[in-house]
Write an enzyme that holds these catalytic residues in place. Structure first.
Site, PDB file in Angstrom:
ATOM      1  N   ARG A  63       0.826  -1.211   0.000  1.00 18.04           N
ATOM      2  CA  ARG A  63       0.000   0.000   0.000  1.00 18.04           C
ATOM      3  C   ARG A  63       0.865   1.268   0.000  1.00 18.04           C
ATOM      4  O   ARG A  63       0.509   2.271  -0.630  1.00 18.04           O
ATOM      5  CB  ARG A  63      -0.916  -0.021   1.230  1.00 18.04           C
ATOM      6  CG  ARG A  63      -1.945   1.094   1.288  1.00 18.04           C
ATOM      7  CD  ARG A  63      -2.981   0.786   2.369  1.00 18.04           C
ATOM      8  NE  ARG A  63      -3.981   1.827   2.471  1.00 18.04           N
ATOM      9  CZ  ARG A  63      -4.106   2.647   3.520  1.00 18.04           C
ATOM     10  NH1 ARG A  63      -3.289   2.526   4.558  1.00 18.04           N
ATOM     11  NH2 ARG A  63      -5.047   3.565   3.548  1.00 18.04           N
ATOM     12  N   HIS A  67       0.297   4.242  -2.641  1.00 19.12           N
ATOM     13  CA  HIS A  67      -0.010   5.616  -2.233  1.00 19.12           C
ATOM     14  C   HIS A  67       1.112   6.573  -2.615  1.00 19.12           C
ATOM     15  O   HIS A  67       0.867   7.775  -2.768  1.00 19.12           O
ATOM     16  CB  HIS A  67      -0.288   5.677  -0.733  1.00 19.12           C
ATOM     17  CG  HIS A  67      -1.668   5.217  -0.368  1.00 19.12           C
ATOM     18  ND1 HIS A  67      -2.383   5.730   0.684  1.00 19.12           N
ATOM     19  CD2 HIS A  67      -2.472   4.275  -0.928  1.00 19.12           C
ATOM     20  CE1 HIS A  67      -3.555   5.135   0.769  1.00 19.12           C
ATOM     21  NE2 HIS A  67      -3.623   4.230  -0.203  1.00 19.12           N
ATOM     22  N   ASN A  96      -3.848   8.839   4.417  1.00 21.09           N
ATOM     23  CA  ASN A  96      -2.669   8.223   5.030  1.00 21.09           C
ATOM     24  C   ASN A  96      -2.615   8.354   6.549  1.00 21.09           C
ATOM     25  O   ASN A  96      -2.023   7.507   7.226  1.00 21.09           O
ATOM     26  CB  ASN A  96      -1.393   8.859   4.452  1.00 21.09           C
ATOM     27  CG  ASN A  96      -1.236   8.606   2.971  1.00 21.09           C
ATOM     28  OD1 ASN A  96      -1.684   7.595   2.454  1.00 21.09           O
ATOM     29  ND2 ASN A  96      -0.594   9.532   2.278  1.00 21.09           N
ATOM     30  N   HIS A 195      -6.205  -6.161  -2.277  1.00 22.59           N
ATOM     31  CA  HIS A 195      -7.029  -6.280  -1.065  1.00 22.59           C
ATOM     32  C   HIS A 195      -7.315  -7.746  -0.720  1.00 22.59           C
ATOM     33  O   HIS A 195      -8.176  -8.037   0.095  1.00 22.59           O
ATOM     34  CB  HIS A 195      -8.332  -5.497  -1.227  1.00 22.59           C
ATOM     35  CG  HIS A 195      -8.142  -4.013  -1.168  1.00 22.59           C
ATOM     36  ND1 HIS A 195      -9.145  -3.123  -1.456  1.00 22.59           N
ATOM     37  CD2 HIS A 195      -7.053  -3.267  -0.849  1.00 22.59           C
ATOM     38  CE1 HIS A 195      -8.684  -1.883  -1.322  1.00 22.59           C
ATOM     39  NE2 HIS A 195      -7.411  -1.951  -0.962  1.00 22.59           N
TER      40      HIS A 195
END
Length: 331
Positions: A63, A67, A96, A195
């Site tokens: 992740r 991001h 975040n 996910h």
């Protein structure tokens, strides 16, 4: 063929155009072969060690890369702390804050690399390599990570607030954010498959459980048995930071169960389930394919991670190679 004279005249123009339009072709799987040949094994060993004490860390590191790349490209801007010239850290952006994690592992990797090959490997490349190690060590595919990114001198908190896909967004909104960075619908569905491991806080999906879109009722696309479990885990006015498995069937394994879950309305986030439950969407057939064919998903995921890793990298003399991933050199 150009004559020597003609080439001499045109060379400055070619150089200027190269500066204007830096090529992703500068990224290469063998970028560090002569300067830090053991970079991949150093990163992989650190991730493997971290996984032994934290089953979530693989998803968290993946992740981090995601991001990072969606904000000004894959430049490690997400790692910069507030301080000095960094007046607003991306760590404090809404997507975040109190959510993104894995910074300690990145620091450990950077420390090991600085001992082995000082001043050579960028923090941006560490994020790309750590994501691949995280996925492959968790049962997922492996791929040749293209390398040669350099680190940013700035952060973009405002960009993080607007460019990172939201768990509450519509499929159209999510698609537009992928399109904005040059990724297509196949990339969107494949990368959503990340996910298949990791956790999400109740606050990321609680709007689906009781009063969806102001209807006073739960999201109708939620499986009723799954809904009851989630309502128990995330009661109204409960602790919004309680963690839930993104994939209830195999929480820490990278597989295609995420897509099988969508077929039975067990996508945790609104943006997950909308991939399958949005009438007429081109994403439905892709979800079906990945649910029925794990190999197809793995191949698509690996390619989409390479595509994402190619988003606007700093190369050549752009940016720098940070000594400490948390701060710009000399600050």
């Amino acid at each position: 063929m150009l004559s020597t004279t003609a080439y001499s005249l045109l060379a400055p123009i070619f150089f200027f155009l190269t500066l204007l339009f830096p090529s992703n072709a500068q990224l290469s799987a063998t970028f560090y072969s002569s300067t830090c040949s053991n970079v991949s094994s150093i990163v992989r060993n650190a991730v493997q060690q971290a996984l032994q004490s934290d089953s979530r860390i693989g998803a968290s590191l993946t992740r981090l890369h995601f991001h990072d790349c969606f904000v000004n490209g894959c430049d490690a801007s997400i790692l910069l702390d507030q301080g000095g010239n960094i007046t607003q850290s991306e760590k404090n952006a809404a997507p975040n804050f109190n959510s993104i994690r894995g910074f300690g592992v990145v620091d450990n990797i950077k420390s090991s690399l600085e001992s082995s090959c000082p001043g050579v490997v960028s923090c941006a490349d560490i994020l790309a390599l750590a994501a691949e190690s995280s996925v492959s060590l968790s049962g997922g595919p492996s791929w040749n990570v293209l390398l040669g990114r350099r680190d940013s001198l700035t952060a973009n908190q405002a960009g993080a607030n607007t460019s990172i896909p939201s768990p509450f967004g519509s499929l159209a909104n999510t698609t537009s954010k992928f399109t904005a960075v040059g990724l297509n619908t196949n990339d969107l569905v494949a990368l959503s498959g990340a996910h298949t491991f990791g956790r999400a806080q109740c606050l990321s999906f609680s709007q689906r459980l009781f009063n969806f879109s102001g209807t006073g009722s739960p999201d109708p696309t939620l499986n009723s048995t799954y809904l009851a479990t989630l309502q128990q885990n995330c009661p109204q006015n409960g602790n919004g930071s309680t963690l839930n498995n993104l994939d209830p069937s195999s929480a820490d394994t990278f597989d295609n169960n995420y897509f099988s879950n969508l077929l039975i309305n067990q996508g945790l986030l609104q943006t997950d389930q909308e991939l399958f439950s949005t009438n007429g969407s081109s994403t439905i057939s892709i979800v079906n394919n990945f649910a029925n064919n794990q190999t197809a998903f793995f191949e698509a995921f690996a390619q989409s991670m390479i595509n994402m890793g190619n988003i606007s990298p700093l190369t050549g003399t752009q940016g720098e190679i940070r000594t400490d991933c948390k701060k710009v050199n000399g600050s």
